[in-house]
Design a protein around this motif. Structure first.
Motif, PDB file in Angstrom:
ATOM      1  N   CYS A  65      36.796   6.811 -21.368  1.00  0.00           N
ATOM      2  CA  CYS A  65      35.958   6.304 -20.390  1.00  0.00           C
ATOM      3  C   CYS A  65      35.584   4.721 -20.619  1.00  0.00           C
ATOM      4  N   GLU A  66      35.838   4.230 -21.858  1.00  0.00           N
ATOM      5  CA  GLU A  66      35.517   2.806 -22.258  1.00  0.00           C
ATOM      6  C   GLU A  66      36.559   1.966 -21.701  1.00  0.00           C
ATOM      7  N   ALA A  67      37.840   2.598 -21.650  1.00  0.00           N
ATOM      8  CA  ALA A  67      38.959   1.598 -20.964  1.00  0.00           C
ATOM      9  C   ALA A  67      39.208   1.843 -19.543  1.00  0.00           C
ATOM     10  N   ASP A  68      38.305   2.686 -19.148  1.00  0.00           N
ATOM     11  CA  ASP A  68      38.477   2.816 -17.331  1.00  0.00           C
ATOM     12  C   ASP A  68      37.554   1.732 -16.628  1.00  0.00           C
ATOM     13  N   PRO A  69      38.373   0.957 -16.005  1.00  0.00           N
ATOM     14  CA  PRO A  69      37.448  -0.288 -15.454  1.00  0.00           C
ATOM     15  C   PRO A  69      36.683   0.035 -14.253  1.00  0.00           C
ATOM     16  N   ALA A  70      36.864   1.262 -13.581  1.00  0.00           N
ATOM     17  CA  ALA A  70      36.258   1.751 -12.455  1.00  0.00           C
ATOM     18  C   ALA A  70      34.714   2.396 -12.959  1.00  0.00           C
ATOM     19  N   LEU A  71      34.668   2.438 -14.226  1.00  0.00           N
ATOM     20  CA  LEU A  71      33.548   3.200 -14.632  1.00  0.00           C
ATOM     21  C   LEU A  71      32.554   2.022 -15.204  1.00  0.00           C
ATOM     22  N   PRO A  72      31.218   2.231 -15.249  1.00  0.00           N
ATOM     23  CA  PRO A  72      30.311   1.294 -15.497  1.00  0.00           C
ATOM     24  C   PRO A  72      30.407   0.965 -17.239  1.00  0.00           C
ATOM     25  N   ALA A  73      30.127   0.164 -17.727  1.00  0.00           N
ATOM     26  CA  ALA A  73      30.167  -0.264 -19.309  1.00  0.00           C
ATOM     27  C   ALA A  73      28.967   0.467 -19.992  1.00  0.00           C
ATOM     28  N   ARG A  74      29.309   0.969 -20.817  1.00  0.00           N
ATOM     29  CA  ARG A  74      28.050   1.594 -21.807  1.00  0.00           C
ATOM     30  C   ARG A  74      27.802   0.750 -23.010  1.00  0.00           C
TER      31      ARG A  74
END
Length: 124
Positions: free
Chosen positions: A115-124
């Motif tokens: 998830c951290e590497a997915d640019p489509a997801l918001p950063a955590r």
């Protein structure tokens, strides 16, 4: 000939019924009791709300579906409540835009890096 047409129609209907299943991957969050959701590139999908019910199939998921091990970030801050927080997961089920979960068939925890590497997801 009529029997062949009926069989073909039945097959097409069964295929169309199963065509609604899809897999969504993103941030799985459980911040407080009975509140669970998945945030993917398309938005927020509510799986359970305290006092508000659950998406069909959510309570049927096996314990392994919630076993994130080292891929879980505790966020509640209260001692003894390490099960509140977030992780990365894929959920298979049926969804209806914009944010309705029609059913859940399966959930699989993933490494946080996914998830951290997915640019489509918001950063955590």
């Amino acid at each position: 000939m009529r029997g062949v047409a009926l069989t073909l129609c039945l097959c097409l209907c069964l295929c169309a019924a199963s065509a609604g299943a899809e897999t969504r991957c993103g941030w799985y969050e459980n911040p407080t009791p009975a509140n669970h959701w998945l945030e993917d590139a398309d938005g927020l999908w509510v799986l359970s709300v305290q006092g508000g019910g659950q998406a069909p199939g959510f309570s049927d998921l096996p314990k392994e579906a919630f076993t994130f091990e080292d891929a879980w970030v505790s966020s509640n801050g209260a001692p003894g409540f390490s099960y509140y927080g977030y992780g990365c997961a894929c959920i298979e089920g049926e969804f209806s835009a914009p944010d309705k979960v029609l059913s859940i068939e399966r959930m699989e925890p993933l490494p946080l890096a996914r998830c951290e590497a997915d640019p489509a997801l918001p950063a955590r």
